[in-house]
Design a protein around this motif. Structure first.
Motif, PDB file in Angstrom:
ATOM      1  N   LEU A 554       0.579  -1.269   0.130  1.00  0.00           N
ATOM      2  CA  LEU A 554       0.067  -0.141  -0.013  1.00  0.00           C
ATOM      3  C   LEU A 554       1.079   0.826   0.263  1.00  0.00           C
ATOM      4  O   LEU A 554       0.423   1.746  -0.922  1.00  0.00           O
ATOM      5  N   ILE A 555       2.054   1.027   0.383  1.00  0.00           N
ATOM      6  CA  ILE A 555       2.465   2.268   1.053  1.00  0.00           C
ATOM      7  C   ILE A 555       3.542   2.553  -0.442  1.00  0.00           C
ATOM      8  O   ILE A 555       3.262   3.696  -0.692  1.00  0.00           O
ATOM      9  N   MET A 556       4.170   1.879  -1.460  1.00  0.00           N
ATOM     10  CA  MET A 556       4.781   1.804  -2.338  1.00  0.00           C
ATOM     11  C   MET A 556       3.665   2.505  -3.822  1.00  0.00           C
ATOM     12  O   MET A 556       3.906   3.169  -4.094  1.00  0.00           O
ATOM     13  N   ARG A 557       2.174   2.262  -3.702  1.00  0.00           N
ATOM     14  CA  ARG A 557       1.344   2.394  -4.163  1.00  0.00           C
ATOM     15  C   ARG A 557       0.793   3.665  -4.199  1.00  0.00           C
ATOM     16  O   ARG A 557       0.409   4.784  -5.264  1.00  0.00           O
ATOM     17  N   LEU A 558       1.250   3.925  -2.903  1.00  0.00           N
ATOM     18  CA  LEU A 558      -0.042   5.375  -2.757  1.00  0.00           C
ATOM     19  C   LEU A 558       1.034   6.811  -2.747  1.00  0.00           C
ATOM     20  O   LEU A 558       0.435   7.556  -2.539  1.00  0.00           O
ATOM     21  N   CYS A 559       2.343   5.745  -1.537  1.00  0.00           N
ATOM     22  CA  CYS A 559       2.991   7.283  -1.245  1.00  0.00           C
ATOM     23  C   CYS A 559       3.757   7.886  -2.074  1.00  0.00           C
ATOM     24  O   CYS A 559       4.692   7.705  -3.323  1.00  0.00           O
ATOM     25  N   ASP A 560       4.704   9.470  -2.864  1.00  0.00           N
ATOM     26  CA  ASP A 560       5.207   9.994  -3.555  1.00  0.00           C
ATOM     27  C   ASP A 560       6.601   9.693  -2.410  1.00  0.00           C
ATOM     28  O   ASP A 560       7.169  10.454  -3.557  1.00  0.00           O
ATOM     29  N   HIS A 561       6.536   9.644  -1.190  1.00  0.00           N
ATOM     30  CA  HIS A 561       7.569  10.324  -0.237  1.00  0.00           C
ATOM     31  C   HIS A 561       7.613   9.516   0.692  1.00  0.00           C
ATOM     32  O   HIS A 561       6.157   8.859   1.455  1.00  0.00           O
ATOM     33  N   ILE A 562       8.661   8.548   1.498  1.00  0.00           N
ATOM     34  CA  ILE A 562       7.815   7.862   2.584  1.00  0.00           C
ATOM     35  C   ILE A 562       9.724   8.162   3.510  1.00  0.00           C
ATOM     36  O   ILE A 562      11.554   8.725   2.800  1.00  0.00           O
ATOM     37  N   VAL A 563       9.078   8.036   4.880  1.00  0.00           N
ATOM     38  CA  VAL A 563      10.500   8.603   5.485  1.00  0.00           C
ATOM     39  C   VAL A 563      10.371   6.619   6.303  1.00  0.00           C
ATOM     40  O   VAL A 563       9.339   6.848   6.267  1.00  0.00           O
ATOM     41  N   VAL A 564      11.548   6.476   6.537  1.00  0.00           N
ATOM     42  CA  VAL A 564      11.893   5.118   7.569  1.00  0.00           C
ATOM     43  C   VAL A 564      12.341   5.647   9.223  1.00  0.00           C
ATOM     44  O   VAL A 564      13.290   6.409   9.051  1.00  0.00           O
ATOM     45  N   LEU A 565      11.594   4.792  10.170  1.00  0.00           N
ATOM     46  CA  LEU A 565      12.305   5.088  11.817  1.00  0.00           C
ATOM     47  C   LEU A 565      12.793   3.726  11.973  1.00  0.00           C
ATOM     48  O   LEU A 565      11.890   2.558  11.176  1.00  0.00           O
ATOM     49  N   ASN A 566      13.907   3.442  13.191  1.00  0.00           N
ATOM     50  CA  ASN A 566      13.974   1.948  13.217  1.00  0.00           C
ATOM     51  C   ASN A 566      14.819   2.456  14.480  1.00  0.00           C
ATOM     52  O   ASN A 566      15.684   3.177  15.128  1.00  0.00           O
ATOM     53  N   LYS A 567      14.150   2.004  15.491  1.00  0.00           N
ATOM     54  CA  LYS A 567      14.600   2.414  16.822  1.00  0.00           C
ATOM     55  C   LYS A 567      14.450   3.454  17.362  1.00  0.00           C
ATOM     56  O   LYS A 567      15.374   3.600  18.447  1.00  0.00           O
ATOM     57  N   GLY A 568      13.323   4.481  17.063  1.00  0.00           N
ATOM     58  CA  GLY A 568      13.281   5.833  17.443  1.00  0.00           C
ATOM     59  C   GLY A 568      14.168   6.777  16.202  1.00  0.00           C
ATOM     60  O   GLY A 568      13.948   8.342  16.681  1.00  0.00           O
ATOM     61  N   GLU A 569      14.840   6.034  15.547  1.00  0.00           N
ATOM     62  CA  GLU A 569      16.143   7.130  14.448  1.00  0.00           C
ATOM     63  C   GLU A 569      15.425   7.119  13.075  1.00  0.00           C
ATOM     64  O   GLU A 569      15.002   5.577  12.612  1.00  0.00           O
ATOM     65  N   MET A 570      15.673   8.326  12.320  1.00  0.00           N
ATOM     66  CA  MET A 570      15.201   8.121  11.168  1.00  0.00           C
ATOM     67  C   MET A 570      16.468   7.255  10.225  1.00  0.00           C
ATOM     68  O   MET A 570      17.508   8.149  10.798  1.00  0.00           O
ATOM     69  N   ILE A 571      16.527   6.466   9.841  1.00  0.00           N
ATOM     70  CA  ILE A 571      17.592   5.697   9.565  1.00  0.00           C
ATOM     71  C   ILE A 571      17.202   6.158   7.203  1.00  0.00           C
ATOM     72  O   ILE A 571      18.198   5.479   6.855  1.00  0.00           O
ATOM     73  N   ALA A 572      16.108   6.336   6.493  1.00  0.00           N
ATOM     74  CA  ALA A 572      16.130   7.014   5.115  1.00  0.00           C
ATOM     75  C   ALA A 572      15.611   7.368   5.061  1.00  0.00           C
ATOM     76  O   ALA A 572      13.777   7.474   6.104  1.00  0.00           O
ATOM     77  N   GLU A 573      15.409   8.380   4.409  1.00  0.00           N
ATOM     78  CA  GLU A 573      14.356   9.053   3.616  1.00  0.00           C
ATOM     79  C   GLU A 573      14.827   9.786   1.632  1.00  0.00           C
ATOM     80  O   GLU A 573      15.293   9.764   1.592  1.00  0.00           O
ATOM     81  N   GLY A 574      13.126   9.395   1.131  1.00  0.00           N
ATOM     82  CA  GLY A 574      12.997   9.306  -0.026  1.00  0.00           C
ATOM     83  C   GLY A 574      12.655   8.737  -1.045  1.00  0.00           C
ATOM     84  O   GLY A 574      10.667   8.693   0.158  1.00  0.00           O
ATOM     85  N   THR A 575      12.046   8.444  -2.484  1.00  0.00           N
ATOM     86  CA  THR A 575      11.084   8.282  -2.950  1.00  0.00           C
ATOM     87  C   THR A 575      11.025   6.702  -2.751  1.00  0.00           C
ATOM     88  O   THR A 575      11.736   5.482  -2.365  1.00  0.00           O
ATOM     89  N   PRO A 576       9.728   6.417  -3.249  1.00  0.00           N
ATOM     90  CA  PRO A 576       9.336   5.323  -3.276  1.00  0.00           C
ATOM     91  C   PRO A 576      10.600   3.713  -3.545  1.00  0.00           C
ATOM     92  O   PRO A 576      10.523   2.725  -3.546  1.00  0.00           O
ATOM     93  N   GLU A 577      11.049   4.340  -4.351  1.00  0.00           N
ATOM     94  CA  GLU A 577      12.135   3.351  -5.263  1.00  0.00           C
ATOM     95  C   GLU A 577      13.278   3.489  -4.608  1.00  0.00           C
ATOM     96  O   GLU A 577      13.648   2.527  -4.520  1.00  0.00           O
ATOM     97  N   GLU A 578      13.948   4.269  -4.233  1.00  0.00           N
ATOM     98  CA  GLU A 578      15.123   3.984  -3.358  1.00  0.00           C
ATOM     99  C   GLU A 578      14.668   3.597  -2.004  1.00  0.00           C
ATOM    100  O   GLU A 578      16.107   2.715  -1.799  1.00  0.00           O
ATOM    101  N   ILE A 579      13.678   3.570  -1.529  1.00  0.00           N
ATOM    102  CA  ILE A 579      13.323   2.993  -0.355  1.00  0.00           C
ATOM    103  C   ILE A 579      13.358   1.744  -0.148  1.00  0.00           C
ATOM    104  O   ILE A 579      13.814   0.805   0.471  1.00  0.00           O
TER     105      ILE A 579
END
Length: 597
Positions: A554-579
């Motif tokens: 769903l996220i890959m179909r719907l989103c223009d931009h994605i932010v990724v968290l892990n253990k409270g920290e942001m580890i990545a940010e970018g387009t669906p293809e980059e993520i």
């Protein structure tokens, strides 16, 4: 909101006409004993309706409204006591009070009762309105005890625990009727006001109500004061009905009786308060006739003192076992007899200056004691785009949503919503600054209708002269729920409940929507319908969406931009293809060894 006003008028007439007819029949066509019983019933109606204004709308059981009756009784009694008895019954009355005490009419005494009850309601309501649930109920019990002890201790003014006498009697059904009618009208009209609807929403779910722009503390305070005034007026009438009384007449026995009346009929409606009072008054009158011993169908019954309380208790247990919401249920009688016409959607759901809106997260951190839930997270949600917020379980996604919406203020960093730091304003004001949200676990006002659920939010942002119900219907049109507007929210299927949450958030006319796992628990067809709704919201209204979701498809179909968290920290940010191709993200989800393999 004129339509709600019309329905409230219908409700007032539906409840008032039987009371008027009862008073006329009792005074002109019934024996004196029945006329006196009718007067007592009308007094109790005012008292129980006072409890219903607060307890029925807030969901907080009040043990304190008998205290307001006591205040009203003594306030009126001091003004109306016979002047010839004033010096003998209250010889040590303070000079300032002695100057105004005695000799006044019942209606002047009523004004004094309202002044005393209103002042005390304001003073106690300020702290009480900040409490909820069992804590608030215990606080109302404390209020009752404080009033009782104060009356007993103030012997110079109240005669302490001794009987206060010398009060002119003469409360007939016709005297009690106007007070009862005013109390009933006040309660029925208040129930349908914006404040009444908002408080009923908070009764169902306080967190969701605050997220819809409801100032819960203010609404509880208003209901407490209004209920205290109605019960205070009832206390003044009861004082003049009895002619003599003491503090014990307004203590636990009266509290039990009033609560029985309210619970039996159904505390959520004014109809239940009026009907339940009638049933208990008749029952108590019959049982008191049996307490002293009597003959029934040729059988001699012994004396059974306490039969009244036992009988009332048994009836309450039976009704609660069979009918949890009381005899009259959750809907007013007039709502069943005269249902409202379907509301027409007027106007549009339009975000205020959506193109210029901004939502910025700057270095946000959040700690709970020794636990670090978020650490230095920064990103931006842009209008007209869908931003995904993903991460493994425990990554801090829901904490991030709560920090943005002001429910859990950040320990460090800032969240700027259209330039405003959300941590520096009350949570119920955040929605009105342009932020709507849904919840991971569905939070609806379950016993309100679909339309009422959305109207609560629309009321928070509706402009002067604007019909918020029509605005709510427009929001329902967006999620295709307009044909289910009158259905109870808890009767909807799961997918429709999710869409109803979105409609409620959309009615706030937000610049940004925060969706916390909106597709959780949905089947594929419901998920596809949800995606279509969200894409429509983005394209039609230019609203920025922040979506927290575990469904990566769903996220890959719907989103223009994605932010990724892990253990409270942001580890990545970018387009669906980059993520999708980010090694750090893959490692966070499936582990370092499997990622390497």
């Amino acid at each position: 909101m004129p339509r709600i006003g019309k329905q409230a008028v219908k409700g007032c007439l539906t409840l008032a006409l039987p009371l008027i007819a009862l008073a006329i029949i009792a005074e002109f066509f019934m024996p004196a004993s029945y006329a006196r019983l009718t007067a007592l019933y009308l007094i109790y109606v005012s008292a129980v309706v006072g409890m219903q204004i607060y307890s029925g709308n807030s969901g907080i059981i009040s043990f304190g409204h008998a205290g307001f009756m006591a205040l009203g009784a003594y306030g009126s009694a001091l003004l109306t006591i016979q002047t010839s008895l004033l010096s003998t019954s209250l010889p040590n009355l303070p000079q300032w009070l002695a100057a105004i005490a005695g000799g006044h009419s019942l209606w002047i005494g009523m004004l004094g009762a309202l002044a005393v009850a209103g002042l005390v309601a304001v003073l106690f309501g300020l702290p009480l309105s900040r409490l909820s649930g069992s804590a608030a109920s215990i606080a109302t019990l404390g209020f009752l005890v404080i009033v009782h002890v104060t009356l007993v201790a103030s012997a110079d003014i109240t005669r302490g625990s001794q009987t206060f006498f010398g009060i002119p009697r003469g409360v007939s059904a016709f005297v009690a009727l106007p007070v009862a009618l005013i109390a009933v009208a006040l309660a029925r009209i208040y129930r349908d006001t914006k404040g009444g609807l908002a408080l009923r929403a908070a009764r169902e779910d306080e967190i969701a109500a605050r997220a819809s722009g409801v100032n819960v503390t203010r609404e509880r305070f208003i209901a407490w004061v209004l209920g205290g005034l109605a019960s205070g007026a009832a206390g003044a009438l009861l004082a003049h009905f009895l002619g003599a009384f003491s503090p014990k007449d307004f203590y636990f026995n009266l509290t039990f009786l009033l609560m029985s009346m309210l619970i039996l009929g159904g505390m959520t409606t004014v109809s239940g308060a009026v009907g339940g009072t009638a049933l208990i008054v008749v029952m108590v009158d019959l049982l008191r006739g049996l307490e002293g011993g009597s003959e029934v169908l040729g059988v001699a019954l012994p004396q059974m003192f306490g039969l009244t309380d036992v009988g009332v208790g048994i009836v309450i247990l039976i009704v609660m076992y069979r009918l949890r919401d009381g005899l009259f249920g959750l809907r007013e009688v007039d709502e069943r007899l005269f249902p409202e016409a379907k509301v027409t959607a007027i106007g549009a759901i339009e975000a205020p200056s959506a193109g210029k809106a901004s939502l910025e997260v700057h270095g946000v951190g959040r700690r709970f004691a020794g636990l670090v839930a978020l650490e230095n997270v920064s990103f931006t949600v842009r209008p007209g785009l869908v931003t995904g917020l993903i991460g493994p379980n425990g990554a801090g996604k829901s904490t991030m949503i709560n920090a943005i919406s002001g429910v859990v203020p950040p320990s460090s960093g800032r969240v700027l919503l259209n330039g405003t730091d959300t941590a520096k304003i009350a949570p119920h004001k955040v929605p009105m600054r342009g932020l709507g949200r849904t919840f991971q676990n569905i939070r609806l006002f379950r016993n309100l209708s679909v339309l009422e659920n959305v109207t609560v939010a629309a009321d928070s942002v509706a402009q002067s002269g604007e019909d918020s119900r029509a605005l709510a219907m427009a929001a329902l049109n967006v999620v295709d729920l307009q044909d289910l507007a009158e259905r109870p929210a808890n009767s909807l299927p799961y997918g429709a409940q999710r869409r109803l949450e979105i409609a409620r958030a959309l009615a706030l006319r937000p610049s940004f929507l925060l969706l916390d796992e909106p597709a959780a628990g949905m089947n594929p067809a419901e998920t596809d319908a949800l995606i279509a709704v969200l894409q429509k919201i983005r394209s039609d209204f230019g609203i920025g969406l922040l979506v927290v979701e575990h469904d990566l498809k769903l996220i890959m179909r719907l989103c223009d931009h994605i932010v990724v968290l892990n253990k409270g920290e942001m580890i990545a940010e970018g387009t669906p293809e980059e993520i999708r191709n980010n090694a750090t993200v893959i490692e966070a989800y499936i582990g370092k060894r499997r990622a390497a393999a």
